[in-house]
Write an enzyme that holds these catalytic residues in place. Structure first.
Site, PDB file in Angstrom:
ATOM      1  N   VAL A 135       0.844  -1.197   0.000  1.00 53.46           N
ATOM      2  CA  VAL A 135       0.000   0.000   0.000  1.00 53.46           C
ATOM      3  C   VAL A 135       0.883   1.254   0.000  1.00 53.46           C
ATOM      4  CG1 VAL A 135      -1.759   1.310   1.287  1.00 53.46           C
ATOM      5  CG2 VAL A 135      -1.899  -1.191   1.165  1.00 53.46           C
ATOM      6  N   CYS A 136       1.982   1.204   0.706  1.00 50.69           N
ATOM      7  CA  CYS A 136       2.842   2.380   0.885  1.00 50.69           C
ATOM      8  C   CYS A 136       3.280   3.026  -0.435  1.00 50.69           C
ATOM      9  CB  CYS A 136       4.051   2.032   1.744  1.00 50.69           C
ATOM     10  SG  CYS A 136       3.597   1.455   3.402  1.00 50.69           S
ATOM     11  N   PRO A 137       3.766   2.267  -1.419  1.00 52.51           N
ATOM     12  CA  PRO A 137       4.193   2.954  -2.641  1.00 52.51           C
ATOM     13  C   PRO A 137       3.033   3.613  -3.383  1.00 52.51           C
ATOM     14  CG  PRO A 137       4.389   0.575  -2.903  1.00 52.51           C
ATOM     15  CD  PRO A 137       4.072   0.842  -1.463  1.00 52.51           C
TER      16      PRO A 137
END
Length: 187
Positions: free
Chosen positions: A46-48
């Site tokens: 999810v972070c990128p």
């Protein structure tokens, strides 16, 4: 968590920014609006998507006088490696702070101690270094940077127009409210 209205606590950290390593501290938040975007870890899922979405809004944020700082408990070296290897993160031109000591994550009360990672959290900080908004989501829920832009515009409006407040779903140019006895029970 009672951080709204409090000044950012002191810290010093190394960061990756536009191909260089730099030092960052709470003093960098003074004199301009800042967004501090915590995320759990580099090289994840999810972070990128979130950091790329934030980059897609970065020009708009800069026009509003806002600097963006992403923070994870990874080191600045890991941020560089991720930037060099990920198509999404390779687009990032804002400052990526490393927090391997967990100092910043603790200062903002977002550290998940048992895991050594930060919650997914966003803070808007005013030019005085005071926290104005906080958003924290569960690890699997990504944020939308376009909503962040609206929150910053509202925060800037309220700062520049004492005695006025922005109602729900307020957009720049929309009507605001002037709290008074006359409004009680009429909204």
């Amino acid at each position: 968590m009672a951080l709204i209205g409090t000044e950012v606590l002191p810290f010093k950290a190394s960061a990756f920014h536009n191909g260089k390593f730099i030092e960052v501290s709470e003093a960098d938040f003074k004199g301009k609006w800042s967004v501090v975007c915590f995320y759990p870890a580099d090289f994840t899922f999810v972070c990128p998507t979130e950091l790329e979405d934030l980059q897609n809004q970065y020009a708009t944020l800069k026009e509003l006088g806002v600097e963006v700082y992403s923070v994870s408990t990874d080191s600045h070296f890991v941020h560089k490696a991720w930037h060099d290897s990920s198509e999404a993160i390779g687009k990032v031109t804002y400052i990526m702070i490393g927090d391997p000591s967990h100092t910043i994550s603790r200062n903002f009360d977002v550290l998940i101690e048992a895991e050594g990672v930060a919650n997914r959290a966003t803070f808007v900080i005013d030019p005085d270094g005071v926290i104005q908004t906080v958003e924290i989501t569960a690890d699997g829920i990504g944020r939308d940077a376009s909503v962040l832009v609206d929150k910053i515009k509202a925060a800037q409006y309220v700062r520049n127009h004492p005695g006025e407040v922005c109602p729900a779903k307020w957009k720049e140019g929309s009507e605001t409210l002037k709290p008074s006895l006359d409004l009680v029970g009429k909204i």
